[in-house]
Design an enzyme around this catalytic site. Structure first.
Site, mmCIF file in Angstrom:
data_model
loop_
_atom_site.group_PDB
_atom_site.id
_atom_site.type_symbol
_atom_site.label_atom_id
_atom_site.label_comp_id
_atom_site.label_asym_id
_atom_site.label_seq_id
_atom_site.Cartn_x
_atom_site.Cartn_y
_atom_site.Cartn_z
ATOM 1 C CG ASP A 38 -2.102 -0.722 1.161
ATOM 2 O OD1 ASP A 38 -2.374 -1.212 0.063
ATOM 3 O OD2 ASP A 38 -2.820 -0.818 2.176
ATOM 4 C CE LYS A 60 -7.504 3.139 0.126
ATOM 5 N NZ LYS A 60 -8.352 3.360 1.265
ATOM 6 C CG MET A 175 -8.275 8.034 7.046
ATOM 7 S SD MET A 175 -9.288 6.808 6.236
ATOM 8 C CE MET A 175 -9.921 5.889 7.630
#
Ligand code: SAH
Length: 510
Positions: A38, A60, A175
């Site tokens: 990742d 991502k 986040m």
């Protein structure tokens, strides 16, 4: 299930500091056929996997070759069905906001055996490295963690912000840097004091760590002011105040300094480790790698006639490694070396020999190739003695010349060649081109030469005028000077430790 089905390991890679990978994680990486990683995974960890392994980016973040989540799950299944050992490396812990649960469910459905290895999560690690203990007996007795990736004003928000505001103890938000204003408003709306301290830790546990401190009332303005960005952990509560006393990581001598390491990948780790231990943000950009010499005949002849030599001279650790690779292909017993005396240019070369239980007879006081001839001559008259120089193919002609002048019979035997490394396996070269660095370290004149070939040093110095150069010693400095560059510092002792000491001293005096 067929016996030849592979296995998928969902491995928590930890928060960034490569030292925070679990031992089980390291063990599994070492035998992976496929590694899927990742965006938040420290790319240095990929080095623990075999070189032949297949490496796939499954993050991502915007990257051309990123794989969508649905394809990614299918990929894990397919690779395992091919009988492969697949390591799926996920930032922090796989089950903490990392879709590890979903991936494991799909594996179960597809009948693929799996194991999930916990990782050190950023919740506790990023905060710790910012000097913030997530609980403290005097301050609070618990902590609550939520994801901030949803808009808190959304009707259907799955987070009960009112309940979060009312619960006592530390609050941690992963986040959500982009929504920090609305998150803080919601907390205040439901009763959290505007004066409650807030800490935000970006790229925690790495050399790029940045910490922003404020209060529930003013943190959003500070984030906007400073352009503070994800990825960051936000911590709300009185524990943030303990940072004044417990900030062990950000106090390190080289913290906040971005330092380029230009050694070969195989050799970089010692220097990188020492720099990281001092808090530096290390960019490993090797510009050379070691390959077999082009001319082999000389080497083959020398191996066949080892018994005739009086001396063997090593001028680098690479020379030792390469020479003995060939030696042990030809012989099984180290006694086949014969009755040679051994000279080494410096302690790193001597240490490589010591690994083979070989003692060095001569090492010059100053660790320079130009000092080797006179050091050997001081040990014994070299007139008519036969010498094997085990060196790089393109090595400096000075040493054989000096030995010849002293009457020695010299065979300059190439045991390796330095080849240009143009890959950017860890993305460090791309980051360097964009952001520059505080320091570039050079450990040999050949790293200077090859770094220049790849990046054009004088042009770089124009683009990043603050960038400084650290040289391990005079020969390396000479390489820099020949390009019109002045080393900012030169190590007093021409070793990796000497270089690190010089950088620490320079960092401390700033
Ligand atoms: N599984 C991860 C979390 C994945 S969600 C873990 O256990 O840590 C991604 C979020 O984690 C980021 O947006 C950020 O909030 C946080 N995060 C992960 N690594 C971080 C780091 N090194 N520093 C700060 N925040 C980090």
């Amino acid at each position: 299930m067929a016996d030849d089905t592979g296995f998928v390991y969902l491995v928590g890679a930890g928060p960034g500091d490569s030292g925070l990978l679990t031992m089980r994680g390291g063990e599994l990486l070492a035998r992976a056929d496929v590694v899927v990683y990742d965006a938040l995974v420290n790319p240095d960890l990929l080095r623990l996997a075999p070189r032949e392994a297949e490496f796939l980016y499954g993050g991502k973040r915007a990257k051309a070759h990123a794989i969508p989540q649905s394809d990614l799950n299918q990929l894990l299944v397919d690779k395992a069905k091919e009988g492969k050992t697949v390591v799926r490396l996920k930032g922090g812990d796989p089950y903490v906001f990392g879709r590890g649960g979903e991936e494991a469910e799909e594996l179960r459905e597809a009948g693929i055996p799996f194991e999930v290895i916990p990782g050190v999560t950023s919740i506790i690690a990023a905060t710790n490295y910012a000097g913030i203990p997530i609980t403290h007996r005097d301050v609070c007795s618990g902590f609550t963690v939520v994801t901030g990736h949803e808009d808190p004003n959304k009707e259907s928000s799955s987070i009960d912000w009112e309940a979060l505001a009312k619960i006592s103890g530390t609050k941690v938000i992963l986040m959500g840097v982009e929504r920090i204003g609305r998150i803080m408003e919601n907390l205040m709306k439901y009763g959290v004091e505007g004066t409650t301290p807030v800490g935000m830790v970006r790229w925690g546990t790495t050399g790029r760590q940045e910490t922003l401190v404020g209060t529930v009332a003013d943190i959003a303005a500070k984030v906007a002011d400073q352009g503070f960005k994800a990825p960051a952990v936000t911590v709300v509560g009185d524990v943030v105040d303990l940072r004044d006393r417990l900030n062990w990581f950000e106090e390190r001598a080289l913290f906040g300094k971005r330092i380029v390491v230009t050694r070969t990948r195989a050799q970089a780790s010692q220097l990188s480790h020492r720099l990281i231990e001092n808090g530096a943000d290390v960019l490993e950009i090797p510009t050379i790698k070691i390959g077999p010499p082009k001319r082999r005949d000389v080497l083959v002849e020398a191996m066949a006639a080892l018994g005739e030599y009086d001396w063997i001279v090593f001028t680098s650790p690479n020379g030792v490694t390469a020479f003995f690779d060939y030696f042990f292909r030809a012989f099984v017993d180290v006694r086949n070396l014969g009755n040679l005396r051994i000279a080494a240019v410096g302690p790193a070369t001597a240490a490589k020999l010591a690994d083979l239980h070989l003692k060095v007879d001569v090492m010059p006081q100053k660790y320079l190739a130009s000092e080797v001839a006179s050091a050997i001559h001081a040990y014994e008259n070299v007139d008519n003695l036969k010498m094997l120089l085990a060196r790089a193919e393109q090595a400096n002609p000075e040493l054989p010349k000096e030995l010849l002048e002293l009457g020695a019979i010299v065979d300059d035997v190439p045991v390796y060649e330095t080849i240009i490394e143009d890959q950017d396996a860890n993305g460090a070269a791309a980051r360097f081109k964009e952001e520059g660095a505080d320091w570039i370290t050079f450990t040999s004149s050949s790293t200077v030469e090859h770094f220049h070939a790849r990046f054009d040093l004088p042009a770089l110095a124009k683009t990043f005028p603050e960038m400084k150069f650290a040289s391990i010693g005079p020969e390396t400095s000479k390489g820099l000077k020949s390009l019109g560059m002045e080393p900012t510092i030169e190590a007093a002792e021409h070793t990796i430790d000497g270089l690190v000491d010089a950088l620490v001293a320079a960092g401390a005096s700033e």
